[in-house]
Design an enzyme around this catalytic site. Structure first.
Site, mmCIF file in Angstrom:
data_model
loop_
_atom_site.group_PDB
_atom_site.id
_atom_site.type_symbol
_atom_site.label_atom_id
_atom_site.label_comp_id
_atom_site.label_asym_id
_atom_site.label_seq_id
_atom_site.Cartn_x
_atom_site.Cartn_y
_atom_site.Cartn_z
ATOM 1 N N GLU A 1 39.068 32.923 31.235
ATOM 2 C CA GLU A 1 40.302 33.557 31.728
ATOM 3 C C GLU A 1 41.352 33.607 30.628
ATOM 4 O OE1 GLU A 1 41.464 31.432 35.272
ATOM 5 O OE2 GLU A 1 39.490 31.727 36.159
ATOM 6 N N HIS B 1 42.645 34.701 39.636
ATOM 7 C CA HIS B 1 42.768 33.273 39.944
ATOM 8 C C HIS B 1 43.967 32.998 40.871
ATOM 9 C CE1 HIS B 1 41.652 29.055 38.323
ATOM 10 N NE2 HIS B 1 42.069 28.993 39.578
ATOM 11 N N ARG C 1 35.448 27.520 39.758
ATOM 12 C CA ARG C 1 35.891 27.713 38.375
ATOM 13 C C ARG C 1 34.897 28.683 37.730
ATOM 14 N NH1 ARG C 1 40.184 26.037 39.521
ATOM 15 N NH2 ARG C 1 41.280 24.197 38.732
#
Ligand code: NAP
Length: 326
Positions: free
Chosen positions: A268, A285, A239
């Site tokens: 993000e 991602h 992450r």
């Protein structure tokens, strides 16, 4: 008794929809853009189930606004977007999708490691540019992966799948995790435990596979980059906030490390402008993004929801104690 009302923040896939059909009346979010939190609030307030993605924040405010909610099924293994403690307090079961994405995510982390070390993205851009004049001895020389030292932080499901790939590349595997793995796992993976600082100092490639929580937020920060070899690369498919991004940019600019390959980012979809440099490979991602795996993840979330409304135990509960308090 009628079917349970469920809101899914994504249309999901055929297999998942078929699983839900028998027991649930599902309202699917159908627009291509992600719903805003207000839109999720609006749709979930009279629902008993919520199927959500990692971009949907499920906090106490949302749970409070949806008093009938009995299950939050996250279509992801990481669940840092879900306030599990609040779910438990309110008797809401939270579930995730562990196991089905391990190999796919490990493949992708490996692809990132290969891409950054062998300058694949730079080479691709050059090949397309029309400027290539032919082979040359010192053109696009990168760094070997095979035979190097690989440091894995977080030897869980994905970390282990990643470690298994190292054997074919004759790599020396080090790992750090909250605790040492059983001896048979260390033997199978040919992996040696190191404390974090030793792992950072010895590794040519450092790959992150920890969940995001209060312990791992900012795990790689300025002092940690200082411990790494100036020739080392960091790979992050965990992450974004596990890395202090400003510190990473500084480490790259100052030559404290050689490069980074990132699938995840601190905020993000915002990407720190300092990361847009040749020695960084970036992906939006997409670690688990294969058709097969994303379908399995959606089906798993659907199974969790369907099970609860059939009076069974959802197989992937993060807070089984919520069933008692419900
Ligand atoms: P997992 O099986 O729970 O593995 C995580 C490992 O990290 C566990 O061994 C855990 O140890 C260890 N760990 C926790 N805190 C640590 C710390 N402070 N220092 C060192 N090790 C620590 O989870 P997983 O299924 O492998 O998934 C890992 C993460 O990858 C997910 O949480 C998710 O955020 C991310 N992910 C990203 C993508 C993507 O698309 N990029 C796809 C899938 C997953 P304990 O078990 O002892 O706590």
């Amino acid at each position: 008794m009628g079917k349970a009302k469920v809101f899914s923040t994504h249309p999901l896939f055929e297999e998942a929809r078929a699983i839900l059909d028998a027991d649930c009346e599902v309202e699917y979010w159908a627009r291509p853009e992600r719903p805003t939190s207000q839109e999720v609030f609006q749709r979930v307030k009279d629902k008993e189930g919520l199927i959500c993605l990692l971009t949907d924040r499920v906090g106490d405010d949302l749970l409070r606004a949806a008093p009938k909610l009995r299950i939050v099924a996250n279509v992801a293994v990481g669940y840092d977007n879900v306030d599990v403690a609040s779910c438990t307090k309110r008797g809401v079961v939270a579930t995730n999708t562990p196991g089905v994405l391990d190999e796919t995510t490990a493949d992708f982390a490996w692809a990132l490691m290969m891409a950054i070390s062998r300058r694949l993205v730079e080479g691709d851009a050059y090949a397309r540019s029309g400027n290539w004049k032919g082979w040359n001895l010192d053109q696009f020389c990168g760094t070997d992966v095979w035979g190097k030292t690989l440091g894995i932080i977080g030897l869980g499901r994905i970390g282990r799948a990643f470690a298994r790939r190292a054997a074919g590349f004759k790599m020396h595997v080090l790992y750090n995790s909250t605790k040492r793995a059983p001896e048979e796992i260390e033997r199978e993976l040919n992996a040696e435990y190191r404390d974090l600082n030793a792992l950072l100092a010895e590794s040519d490639f450092v790959s992150l596979h920890v969940p995001l929580n209060s312990e791992t937020r900012g795990l790689l920060d300025a002092p940690k980059f200082f411990r790494m070899k100036p020739t080392a690369f960091v790979i992050n498919t965990a992450r974004g906030p596990v890395i202090d991004e400003a510190a990473l940019v500084h480490a790259l600019e100052a030559g404290k490390i050689a490069g980074a390959a990132l699938d995840v980012f601190e905020q993000e979809p915002f990407i720190h402008p300092g990361l847009k440099r040749p020695n960084v490979v970036m992906a939006p991602h997409m670690g688990s993004a294969s058709v097969e795996t994303r379908s399995k993840m959606a089906a798993m979330a659907a199974h969790n929801v369907a099970a609860l409304f059939r009076g069974q135990r959802p197989p992937n509960m993060l807070n089984p104690e919520a069933l008692q308090s419900a």
